[in-house]
Scaffold this motif. Structure first.
Motif, PDB file in Angstrom:
ATOM      1  N   LEU A 242      31.545  38.949   0.642  1.00 38.88           N
ATOM      2  CA  LEU A 242      30.811  38.767   1.638  1.00 38.88           C
ATOM      3  C   LEU A 242      30.510  37.291   2.004  1.00 38.88           C
ATOM      4  N   ARG A 243      30.118  36.512   0.940  1.00 36.05           N
ATOM      5  CA  ARG A 243      29.869  35.056   1.260  1.00 36.05           C
ATOM      6  C   ARG A 243      31.049  34.210   1.965  1.00 36.05           C
ATOM      7  N   ASP A 244      32.335  34.796   1.377  1.00 36.88           N
ATOM      8  CA  ASP A 244      33.208  34.090   1.680  1.00 36.88           C
ATOM      9  C   ASP A 244      33.521  34.263   3.334  1.00 36.88           C
ATOM     10  N   ASN A 245      33.227  35.526   3.687  1.00 36.45           N
ATOM     11  CA  ASN A 245      33.504  35.876   4.850  1.00 36.45           C
ATOM     12  C   ASN A 245      32.112  35.506   5.928  1.00 36.45           C
ATOM     13  N   GLY A 246      31.350  34.821   5.565  1.00 33.44           N
ATOM     14  CA  GLY A 246      30.157  34.263   6.314  1.00 33.44           C
ATOM     15  C   GLY A 246      29.010  34.978   6.365  1.00 33.44           C
ATOM     16  N   TYR A 247      28.699  35.939   5.471  1.00 32.59           N
ATOM     17  CA  TYR A 247      27.472  36.818   5.232  1.00 32.59           C
ATOM     18  C   TYR A 247      26.494  36.173   4.492  1.00 32.59           C
ATOM     19  N   ARG A 248      25.470  36.066   5.119  1.00 33.39           N
ATOM     20  CA  ARG A 248      24.434  34.993   4.361  1.00 33.39           C
ATOM     21  C   ARG A 248      23.338  35.835   3.815  1.00 33.39           C
ATOM     22  N   LYS A 249      22.933  37.175   4.070  1.00 29.58           N
ATOM     23  CA  LYS A 249      21.690  37.795   3.703  1.00 29.58           C
ATOM     24  C   LYS A 249      22.120  38.424   2.444  1.00 29.58           C
ATOM     25  N   PRO A 250      20.984  38.973   1.617  1.00 32.23           N
ATOM     26  CA  PRO A 250      21.351  39.387   0.176  1.00 32.23           C
ATOM     27  C   PRO A 250      22.157  40.821   0.313  1.00 32.23           C
ATOM     28  N   MET A 251      23.032  41.083  -0.361  1.00 29.00           N
ATOM     29  CA  MET A 251      23.821  42.233  -0.403  1.00 29.00           C
ATOM     30  C   MET A 251      22.721  43.568  -0.889  1.00 29.00           C
ATOM     31  N   LEU A 252      22.672  44.821  -0.389  1.00 32.56           N
ATOM     32  CA  LEU A 252      21.774  45.659  -0.871  1.00 32.56           C
ATOM     33  C   LEU A 252      22.509  46.838  -1.534  1.00 32.56           C
ATOM     34  N   VAL A 253      22.220  47.242  -2.848  1.00 30.87           N
ATOM     35  CA  VAL A 253      22.907  48.255  -3.576  1.00 30.87           C
ATOM     36  C   VAL A 253      22.084  49.461  -3.554  1.00 30.87           C
ATOM     37  N   ILE A 254      22.787  50.706  -3.369  1.00 31.88           N
ATOM     38  CA  ILE A 254      22.251  52.082  -3.404  1.00 31.88           C
ATOM     39  C   ILE A 254      21.821  52.369  -4.907  1.00 31.88           C
ATOM     40  N   HIS A 255      20.629  52.847  -4.930  1.00 29.12           N
ATOM     41  CA  HIS A 255      20.058  53.609  -6.378  1.00 29.12           C
ATOM     42  C   HIS A 255      20.109  55.065  -6.378  1.00 29.12           C
ATOM     43  N   ASN A 256      20.356  55.649  -7.570  1.00 33.07           N
ATOM     44  CA  ASN A 256      20.287  57.080  -7.913  1.00 33.07           C
ATOM     45  C   ASN A 256      19.047  57.613  -7.611  1.00 33.07           C
ATOM     46  N   SER A 257      17.801  56.720  -7.356  1.00 33.35           N
ATOM     47  CA  SER A 257      16.658  57.343  -7.025  1.00 33.35           C
ATOM     48  C   SER A 257      16.516  57.633  -5.621  1.00 33.35           C
ATOM     49  N   GLY A 258      17.514  57.292  -4.815  1.00 34.66           N
ATOM     50  CA  GLY A 258      17.013  57.710  -3.338  1.00 34.66           C
ATOM     51  C   GLY A 258      16.795  56.649  -2.698  1.00 34.66           C
ATOM     52  N   GLY A 259      16.834  55.370  -3.177  1.00 36.57           N
ATOM     53  CA  GLY A 259      16.448  54.119  -2.482  1.00 36.57           C
ATOM     54  C   GLY A 259      17.573  53.092  -2.709  1.00 36.57           C
ATOM     55  N   MET A 260      17.188  51.878  -2.226  1.00 36.86           N
ATOM     56  CA  MET A 260      18.014  50.779  -2.529  1.00 36.86           C
ATOM     57  C   MET A 260      17.494  49.469  -2.751  1.00 36.86           C
ATOM     58  N   ALA A 261      18.043  48.510  -3.255  1.00 31.07           N
ATOM     59  CA  ALA A 261      17.384  47.157  -3.845  1.00 31.07           C
ATOM     60  C   ALA A 261      18.619  46.176  -3.671  1.00 31.07           C
ATOM     61  N   GLN A 262      18.107  44.954  -3.590  1.00 27.05           N
ATOM     62  CA  GLN A 262      19.042  43.847  -3.796  1.00 27.05           C
ATOM     63  C   GLN A 262      19.640  43.710  -5.152  1.00 27.05           C
ATOM     64  N   LEU A 263      20.822  43.108  -5.180  1.00 25.30           N
ATOM     65  CA  LEU A 263      21.748  43.106  -6.560  1.00 25.30           C
ATOM     66  C   LEU A 263      20.797  42.550  -7.594  1.00 25.30           C
ATOM     67  N   ASN A 264      19.948  41.534  -7.345  1.00 26.76           N
ATOM     68  CA  ASN A 264      18.977  40.938  -8.391  1.00 26.76           C
ATOM     69  C   ASN A 264      18.105  41.707  -9.035  1.00 26.76           C
ATOM     70  N   SER A 265      17.703  42.877  -8.485  1.00 24.45           N
ATOM     71  CA  SER A 265      16.819  43.728  -8.448  1.00 24.45           C
ATOM     72  C   SER A 265      17.380  45.201  -9.106  1.00 24.45           C
ATOM     73  N   THR A 266      18.629  45.310  -9.407  1.00 23.62           N
ATOM     74  CA  THR A 266      19.288  46.502  -9.599  1.00 23.62           C
ATOM     75  C   THR A 266      19.804  46.630 -11.220  1.00 23.62           C
ATOM     76  N   ASP A 267      19.308  47.593 -11.784  1.00 23.97           N
ATOM     77  CA  ASP A 267      19.855  47.990 -13.058  1.00 23.97           C
ATOM     78  C   ASP A 267      21.278  48.465 -13.057  1.00 23.97           C
ATOM     79  N   ALA A 268      22.118  48.501 -13.792  1.00 28.58           N
ATOM     80  CA  ALA A 268      23.477  48.902 -13.852  1.00 28.58           C
ATOM     81  C   ALA A 268      23.348  50.709 -13.927  1.00 28.58           C
TER      82      ALA A 268
END
Length: 711
Positions: A242-268
């Motif tokens: 995403l960075r290479d293609n010009g996207y500057r905002k944080p990427m969001l990752v879907i959680h199995n809890s039914g929500g989502m968070a940024q990559l730096n706030s996501t456990d595997a």
């Protein structure tokens, strides 16, 4: 709203692009060697439909969201580091013993009952990689024996000598008093700083799960450490792309809890099953907006068939002690049942039962089904559907994957037809019947074990193959109504685009709300409220770290409650986040009694045994804008016969001898409210709707449709 949402599955990468009031869907084959390639391919298909450029999209979208099966695949394939486990001395056998039940967890009921043939899963942490450290904390949090730092250093050196690549620290009662786990982490980093040992992750169990239960908490931490490298490198590659293609905002990752968070706030561990959970989230949203009542969510993709429930009112079911793979964990996760039944599921002759078996093995995207002409040699469900006439070889996946009917026929004859003494067509019917029965039985079992009847539910059929098998599944269940949601082939990606940022924080405790011996109710509201505030603050810190404004943060309080020492435990959503008076407490007890009666039968409540709380849980979230699903289905006044089909073809159906002349329609030629009579096939760029004999199809908006039994 301008948003990109992606669901990376085992076979296809689905992409949803929302650009103001325009919605676009796209699919491409998943590129397992580099997930970014499949994402780029599907996104390109999407933005070119809108006449946009990649630079425009990356510059102007408000968010990019990922749901992925990367962790699930890594667990299945056992691709992970050599994990070392440090536990309290004397508890080294905790994980190998696995509560004496590890042989059966994660297995079907039939295999779980077969004790003589029971086999434990291959351990993620070998016995020689488990060490005990001298320390002890009481269940109250009192330190009974301080950490012996020299002993910890000696045990860490032992693990390093054995080739450790990731550390897990899981000490007794660490959720009550985490001081010792934090001290062990500090000693590891002092003894082996990153410049010596490399980037070996250190996972502390109290940071992964906040509830008591040493085995489940330790398993959670082990899985998190085992999946860390695969998730970190895989998702980091996507973020760098995403960075290479010009996207500057944080990427969001879907959680199995039914929500989502940024990559730096996501456990595997939170990413396991995140794709199917996104589909259940979309189903919940659709059930409320379209007033569908009780809904069973069914996602039939290329690799698996996922089942979830949403009862009337938009309530999801959660597992608070789910089994992931073969291991019990204690993270809150949206309840999900996964069967190895998809378009790529491989069919074979079962010599023991002299019958056809389908799945759970899948041909995936590479080489894929035999008809993909990419080297696959075994017949799959897609090969059977092609042989029965439902798929057009030059229109599959909008023509991007030309199908080879000759290869499908050869595979069907060789692997199933010859052993079953039938031709390719007969083999295809047997495969079709078997896969539909398996999926219908999975739905029936999931509903009836919870006290529901399938006929009281509307089935949502989505995923790339959902509308193709909807009527067959409904015929087995006796259901008369199946809905295909809008953008059905990428519905899980749509769900990813509708999620809120969400974090769960919880704490185990033993709190008696009503003591049956003394006949007194709980009165220490200050201590209860202080604990709730502590959990809310953790969630608040999580979201504020990700840039969410404090005013946008909300909290939901949940209590795991039970009568006395019963094993049956119910999660109760509390209307108020603080207890201030006895009336507030009585409101909580009344909510628990009502929910318990609904689940287990009115009159089964047992307050005479006492009422207690085992877990306090706080869901902290920030609501975001969502897609609108209202008015997507036609009303009676909107209905009109579909225009005459321009193409007909001979198709074969289970339960019917001989070929039947079948009309083929293009979805783009059907207007809102068109009624398609059986037998018919409706083709769209990303999925196929099969109207079997005895059914009719009503066309809605954005690809939504309703299957109903013909009178």
């Amino acid at each position: 709203m301008r948003r990109v949402s992606v669901d990376i599955g085992g076979t296809f990468t689905d992409c949803s692009l929302v650009w103001d009031d325009r919605y676009v869907e796209a699919k491409s084959l998943t590129t397992h060697q580099n997930l970014a390639l499949g994402f780029n391919a599907s996104l390109k298909i999407a933005y070119e439909q809108l006449g946009l450029t990649l630079e425009e999209v990356m510059r102007e979208v408000d968010s990019v969201r990922y749901a992925t099966t990367l962790g699930t695949n890594a667990l299945i394939e056992r691709r992970g580091p050599r994990v070392g486990l440090l536990v309290t001395a004397g508890f080294e056998a905790m994980v190998p013993l696995s509560r004496g039940r590890g042989y059966g967890e994660g297995l079907p009921d039939r295999q779980r009952r077969d004790l003589p043939m029971a086999q434990r899963p291959e351990p993620l942490v070998p016995v020689q990689m488990i060490v005990g450290v001298r320390e002890r904390v009481a269940e109250t949090g009192e330190i009974l024996m301080p950490v012996d730092a020299e002993d910890v250093r000696a045990q860490v050196r032992k693990l390093v000598d054995n080739g450790v690549q990731a550390f897990v620290v899981s000490l007794v009662n660490a959720v009550v008093q985490p001081e010792h786990e934090l001290l062990v982490e500090e000693i590891i980093r002092e003894e082996f700083p990153e410049q010596l040992l490399g980037s070996a992750p250190i996972v502390l169990s109290h940071q992964v799960g906040g509830r008591k239960g040493e085995y489940a908490r330790t398993s959670s931490a082990i899985l998190d450490a085992f999946l860390h490298n695969a998730m970190y490198h895989g998702l980091s590659t996507l973020e760098l792309n995403l960075r290479d293609n010009g996207y500057r905002k944080p990427m969001l990752v879907i959680h199995n809890s039914g929500g989502m968070a940024q990559l730096n706030s996501t456990d595997a561990l939170q990413t396991i099953h995140s794709g199917p959970v996104a589909g259940i989230n979309a189903s919940e949203h659709l059930a409320v907006e379209a007033d569908l009542g009780n809904v069973v969510c069914t996602d039939m993709g290329g690799t698996s068939f996922d089942i979830g429930l949403v009862v009337k009112g938009g309530v999801k079911f959660y597992d608070f002690n789910p089994v992931i793979g073969r291991w019990l964990v204690n993270i809150p996760m949206v309840h999900l049942v996964t069967l190895g039944a998809g378009g790529g599921s491989i069919a074979r002759f079962d010599r023991l039962r002299r019958a056809v078996a389908v799945g759970p093995e899948s041909a995936g995207s590479d080489p894929g089904p035999a008809c993909y002409n990419r080297g696959g040699r075994y017949p799959t469900v897609t090969d059977a559907d092609l042989a029965l006439g439902y798929l057009l070889a030059d229109r599959y996946a909008d023509g991007s994957i030309p199908l080879n009917e000759r290869r499908a026929t050869r595979a069907l004859e060789k692997e199933v037809g010859e052993p079953m003494d039938t031709d390719a067509l007969g083999a295809a019917k047997l495969i079709r019947q078997k896969i539909d029965n398996d999926m219908a039985n999975g739905i029936a079992q999931e509903l009836r074990v919870r006290g529901y009847e399938p006929r009281h539910f509307t089935i949502l059929a989505y995923g790339g193959n959902g509308p193709l098998h909807a009527c067959g599944i409904a015929n087995v269940l006796g259901v008369s109504r199946v809905m295909v949601p809008p953008f059905s082939s990428i519905f899980s990606a749509i769900g990813a685009g509708n999620m809120d940022q969400l974090h769960f924080h919880e704490r185990s405790l033993y709190l008696s709300l009503y003591d049956s011996n003394t006949r007194k109710i709980f009165e220490d509201f200050d201590s209860f409220n202080a604990l709730v505030e502590e959990l809310e603050q953790k969630g608040r810190d999580d979201l504020m770290r990700q840039g969410v404004a404090p005013a946008a943060i909300k909290h939901r309080l949940e209590l795991d409650m039970r009568y006395g020492n019963q094993l049956a435990q119910t999660a109760v959503v509390v209307s108020k986040n603080r207890l201030e008076t006895a009336d507030d407490l009585m409101e909580v007890l009344a909510a628990f009694s009502k929910d318990y009666g609904r689940r287990y039968g009115e009159g089964s409540q047992a307050p005479e045994a006492g009422i207690r709380i085992n877990t306090i849980r706080v869901a902290t979230y920030s609501s975001m804008s969502t897609l609108k699903f209202a008015d997507i289905l036609p009303k009676e006044a909107d209905l009109a016969p579909a225009p005459a089909a321009t193409h007909h073809k001979e198709c074969h159906f289970v339960g019917h001898d001989g070929a039947m002349k079948t009309a083929f329609h293009d979805l783009a030629d059907l207007s809102f409210g068109s009624v398609v009579e059986a037998p018919a096939v409706v083709i769209s760029p990303s999925t196929t709707y099969l109207v079997e004999p005895g059914w009719r199809l009503k066309i809605g908006r954005h690809g939504a449709a309703l299957f109903e039994r013909a009178e």
